[in-house]
Scaffold this motif. Structure first.
Motif, PDB file in Angstrom:
ATOM      1  N   ALA A 101     -46.042  -9.426   6.178  1.00 27.35           N
ATOM      2  CA  ALA A 101     -46.905 -10.553   6.541  1.00 27.35           C
ATOM      3  C   ALA A 101     -48.371 -10.180   6.345  1.00 27.35           C
ATOM      4  O   ALA A 101     -48.814  -9.094   6.730  1.00 27.35           O
ATOM      5  CB  ALA A 101     -46.654 -10.975   7.984  1.00 27.35           C
ATOM      6  N   THR A 102     -49.111 -11.095   5.748  1.00 28.00           N
ATOM      7  CA  THR A 102     -50.554 -10.919   5.556  1.00 28.00           C
ATOM      8  C   THR A 102     -51.277 -12.008   6.322  1.00 28.00           C
ATOM      9  O   THR A 102     -50.964 -13.202   6.174  1.00 28.00           O
ATOM     10  CB  THR A 102     -50.914 -11.013   4.058  1.00 28.00           C
ATOM     11  OG1 THR A 102     -50.144 -10.068   3.329  1.00 28.00           O
ATOM     12  CG2 THR A 102     -52.399 -10.755   3.846  1.00 28.00           C
ATOM     13  N   ASP A 103     -52.240 -11.613   7.131  1.00 25.07           N
ATOM     14  CA  ASP A 103     -53.027 -12.578   7.906  1.00 25.07           C
ATOM     15  C   ASP A 103     -54.008 -13.277   6.955  1.00 25.07           C
ATOM     16  O   ASP A 103     -54.879 -12.646   6.353  1.00 25.07           O
ATOM     17  CB  ASP A 103     -53.790 -11.853   9.017  1.00 25.07           C
ATOM     18  CG  ASP A 103     -54.456 -12.812   9.996  1.00 25.07           C
ATOM     19  OD1 ASP A 103     -54.761 -13.955   9.605  1.00 25.07           O
ATOM     20  OD2 ASP A 103     -54.684 -12.410  11.150  1.00 25.07           O
ATOM     21  N   ILE A 104     -53.836 -14.584   6.796  1.00 27.89           N
ATOM     22  CA  ILE A 104     -54.722 -15.353   5.913  1.00 27.89           C
ATOM     23  C   ILE A 104     -55.530 -16.377   6.714  1.00 27.89           C
ATOM     24  O   ILE A 104     -55.972 -17.393   6.173  1.00 27.89           O
ATOM     25  CB  ILE A 104     -53.913 -16.056   4.799  1.00 27.89           C
ATOM     26  CG1 ILE A 104     -52.872 -17.017   5.405  1.00 27.89           C
ATOM     27  CG2 ILE A 104     -53.265 -15.056   3.859  1.00 27.89           C
ATOM     28  CD1 ILE A 104     -52.237 -17.950   4.397  1.00 27.89           C
ATOM     29  N   SER A 105     -55.748 -16.094   7.980  1.00 36.62           N
ATOM     30  CA  SER A 105     -56.472 -17.041   8.838  1.00 36.62           C
ATOM     31  C   SER A 105     -57.870 -17.331   8.317  1.00 36.62           C
ATOM     32  O   SER A 105     -58.322 -18.486   8.311  1.00 36.62           O
ATOM     33  CB  SER A 105     -56.547 -16.497  10.266  1.00 36.62           C
ATOM     34  OG  SER A 105     -55.253 -16.307  10.791  1.00 36.62           O
ATOM     35  N   ASP A 106     -58.576 -16.290   7.862  1.00 40.27           N
ATOM     36  CA  ASP A 106     -59.930 -16.486   7.345  1.00 40.27           C
ATOM     37  C   ASP A 106     -59.920 -17.369   6.101  1.00 40.27           C
ATOM     38  O   ASP A 106     -60.789 -18.228   5.919  1.00 40.27           O
ATOM     39  CB  ASP A 106     -60.588 -15.136   7.022  1.00 40.27           C
ATOM     40  CG  ASP A 106     -60.893 -14.332   8.285  1.00 40.27           C
ATOM     41  OD1 ASP A 106     -60.917 -14.936   9.384  1.00 40.27           O
ATOM     42  OD2 ASP A 106     -61.086 -13.110   8.174  1.00 40.27           O
TER      43      ASP A 106
ATOM     44  N   GLU B 194     -46.742 -19.355   7.507  1.00 38.23           N
ATOM     45  CA  GLU B 194     -46.410 -19.564   8.917  1.00 38.23           C
ATOM     46  C   GLU B 194     -47.680 -19.495   9.759  1.00 38.23           C
ATOM     47  O   GLU B 194     -48.721 -19.012   9.305  1.00 38.23           O
ATOM     48  CB  GLU B 194     -45.442 -18.487   9.389  1.00 38.23           C
ATOM     49  CG  GLU B 194     -44.163 -18.411   8.572  1.00 38.23           C
ATOM     50  CD  GLU B 194     -43.333 -17.185   8.906  1.00 38.23           C
ATOM     51  OE1 GLU B 194     -42.187 -17.372   9.335  1.00 38.23           O
ATOM     52  OE2 GLU B 194     -43.838 -16.066   8.729  1.00 38.23           O
ATOM     53  N   GLU B 195     -47.564 -19.984  10.963  1.00 37.60           N
ATOM     54  CA  GLU B 195     -48.662 -19.839  11.906  1.00 37.60           C
ATOM     55  C   GLU B 195     -48.109 -19.399  13.249  1.00 37.60           C
ATOM     56  O   GLU B 195     -46.953 -19.661  13.583  1.00 37.60           O
ATOM     57  CB  GLU B 195     -49.457 -21.135  12.032  1.00 37.60           C
ATOM     58  CG  GLU B 195     -48.681 -22.328  12.535  1.00 37.60           C
ATOM     59  CD  GLU B 195     -49.547 -23.586  12.570  1.00 37.60           C
ATOM     60  OE1 GLU B 195     -49.507 -24.275  13.603  1.00 37.60           O
ATOM     61  OE2 GLU B 195     -50.237 -23.863  11.575  1.00 37.60           O
TER      62      GLU B 195
ATOM     63  N   VAL C 239     -54.880 -19.745  17.014  1.00 37.46           N
ATOM     64  CA  VAL C 239     -53.810 -19.892  16.024  1.00 37.46           C
ATOM     65  C   VAL C 239     -54.157 -19.044  14.807  1.00 37.46           C
ATOM     66  O   VAL C 239     -55.249 -19.140  14.258  1.00 37.46           O
ATOM     67  CB  VAL C 239     -53.642 -21.371  15.604  1.00 37.46           C
ATOM     68  CG1 VAL C 239     -52.608 -21.494  14.489  1.00 37.46           C
ATOM     69  CG2 VAL C 239     -53.232 -22.217  16.800  1.00 37.46           C
ATOM     70  N   ARG C 240     -53.237 -18.184  14.417  1.00 40.83           N
ATOM     71  CA  ARG C 240     -53.410 -17.347  13.235  1.00 40.83           C
ATOM     72  C   ARG C 240     -52.429 -17.800  12.158  1.00 40.83           C
ATOM     73  O   ARG C 240     -51.327 -18.256  12.459  1.00 40.83           O
ATOM     74  CB  ARG C 240     -53.152 -15.870  13.557  1.00 40.83           C
ATOM     75  CG  ARG C 240     -53.940 -15.292  14.703  1.00 40.83           C
ATOM     76  CD  ARG C 240     -55.416 -15.183  14.424  1.00 40.83           C
ATOM     77  NE  ARG C 240     -55.721 -14.250  13.348  1.00 40.83           N
ATOM     78  CZ  ARG C 240     -56.975 -14.012  12.928  1.00 40.83           C
ATOM     79  NH1 ARG C 240     -57.996 -14.630  13.506  1.00 40.83           N
ATOM     80  NH2 ARG C 240     -57.200 -13.151  11.948  1.00 40.83           N
ATOM     81  N   HIS C 241     -52.837 -17.676  10.915  1.00 42.89           N
ATOM     82  CA  HIS C 241     -52.015 -18.103   9.777  1.00 42.89           C
ATOM     83  C   HIS C 241     -51.603 -16.884   8.966  1.00 42.89           C
ATOM     84  O   HIS C 241     -52.398 -15.963   8.758  1.00 42.89           O
ATOM     85  CB  HIS C 241     -52.807 -19.078   8.899  1.00 42.89           C
ATOM     86  CG  HIS C 241     -53.222 -20.319   9.627  1.00 42.89           C
ATOM     87  ND1 HIS C 241     -52.418 -21.426   9.727  1.00 42.89           N
ATOM     88  CD2 HIS C 241     -54.347 -20.606  10.322  1.00 42.89           C
ATOM     89  CE1 HIS C 241     -53.036 -22.356  10.436  1.00 42.89           C
ATOM     90  NE2 HIS C 241     -54.215 -21.891  10.807  1.00 42.89           N
ATOM     91  N   TYR C 242     -50.343 -16.909   8.492  1.00 45.57           N
ATOM     92  CA  TYR C 242     -49.798 -15.768   7.774  1.00 45.57           C
ATOM     93  C   TYR C 242     -49.092 -16.211   6.498  1.00 45.57           C
ATOM     94  O   TYR C 242     -48.476 -17.274   6.435  1.00 45.57           O
ATOM     95  CB  TYR C 242     -48.793 -15.005   8.646  1.00 45.57           C
ATOM     96  CG  TYR C 242     -49.407 -14.465   9.914  1.00 45.57           C
ATOM     97  CD1 TYR C 242     -50.006 -13.215   9.936  1.00 45.57           C
ATOM     98  CD2 TYR C 242     -49.401 -15.219  11.085  1.00 45.57           C
ATOM     99  CE1 TYR C 242     -50.592 -12.725  11.098  1.00 45.57           C
ATOM    100  CE2 TYR C 242     -49.980 -14.735  12.249  1.00 45.57           C
ATOM    101  CZ  TYR C 242     -50.583 -13.486  12.254  1.00 45.57           C
ATOM    102  OH  TYR C 242     -51.162 -13.014  13.393  1.00 45.57           O
TER     103      TYR C 242
END
Length: 199
Positions: free
Chosen positions: A45-50, A12-13, A22-25
Motif C-alpha cells: 500500500a502506498t499513501d496517496i493522500s497528498d 482505498e481510504e 481520512v487517508r487514501h491508499y
C-alpha cells in the motif's frame, strides 16, 4: 482477488479512529499460495493522500474557472499550432451556433467563421502574436449559421514555444461585444444628427 487469482490495483481510504483524518491508499494486492498450499495475499500500500488532496484542489479550481467563465459569458480557445487544432469550451461553441458536443476543431473553422471584411485584420493580429510581437487582441465580426454575425473581442497569447522560439500553443478568450458596438453606433448617429441640426 484470491478467487480470481490475479494481481489487482485497488484504491482505498481509511479513517483514523482518533483524529478522524481520512487517508487514501493505492494498494497492489497479489494472491499466492504459501508452502502449505493455503491462499494468502500480499498487499503493498502506498499513501496517496497528498496526491488526492492536490487533485481535489485542481478539480475545485477548474470548477471555479468554469463557473466564472459561464458567468462572464466568455468563450475559451486553446490552439495547438503544431496540429492546427483548437480546443474550445461549450460557451465558445454556443456563441457561434456550433455543436457543443464537439469541442475540438481544426483552425480552419475559426477562419471560416470570420467575417470576410475582418479576416485579414484578425489573421494579421494573430501572426504578429505568433512572431512574438505582443499579445493578440482583435475586435471583429464572426458569422452565425443564420447568415447574421456578432461582434467579438478576441484576446490571447502564446504560452508555449519550442527551443527555437517557434510558437507551439496559444490560449485565449472571446466575448460578445455586439451590444457595445450597437450603442457606439447609435451614439455616433446621434452626434451626427446634432451636428446637422447645428450646421
Amino acid at each position: 482477488i484470491m478467487a480470481r487469482g490475479k494481481t489487482e490495483i485497488v484504491y482505498e481510504e481509511s479513517k483514523d479512529a482518533l483524529s478522524g483524518e481520512v487517508r487514501h491508499y493505492r494498494s497492489i494486492k497479489r494472491p499466492y499460495k504459501n508452502l502449505l498450499g493455503q491462499n494468502q495475499i500480499l498487499i503493498i500500500a502506498t499513501d496517496i493522500s497528498d496526491v488526492r488532496r492536490a487533485q481535489a484542489k485542481v478539480e475545485e479550481s477548474e470548477k471555479r474557472l468554469t463557473y466564472a467563465l459561464a458567468a462572464t459569458g466568455e468563450g475559451v480557445w486553446d490552439w495547438d499550432l503544431a496540429l492546427n487544432s483548437v480546443k474550445h469550451n461549450a460557451q465558445w461553441c454556443r456563441m457561434f451556433g456550433l455543436d457543443e458536443r464537439e469541442l475540438e476543431h481544426p483552425i480552419t473553422v475559426f477562419g471560416s467563421l470570420l467575417h470576410p471584411d475582418d479576416r485579414a485584420g484578425a489573421m494579421q493580429a494573430l501572426e504578429l502574436c505568433i512572431k512574438g510581437e505582443g499579445a493578440y487582441s482583435s475586435e471583429h465580426r464572426m458569422l452565425l449559421p443564420d447568415g447574421g454575425f456578432i461582434w467579438v473581442e478576441d484576446r490571447g497569447d502564446v504560452v508555449e514555444r519550442d527551443a527555437e522560439g517557434r510558437a507551439q500553443r496559444m490560449v485565449g478568450s472571446v466575448r460578445d461585444i455586439s451590444e457595445r458596438k450597437a450603442m457606439a453606433k447609435a451614439l455616433q448617429a446621434h452626434h451626427e444628427d446634432l451636428e446637422n441640426l447645428v450646421a
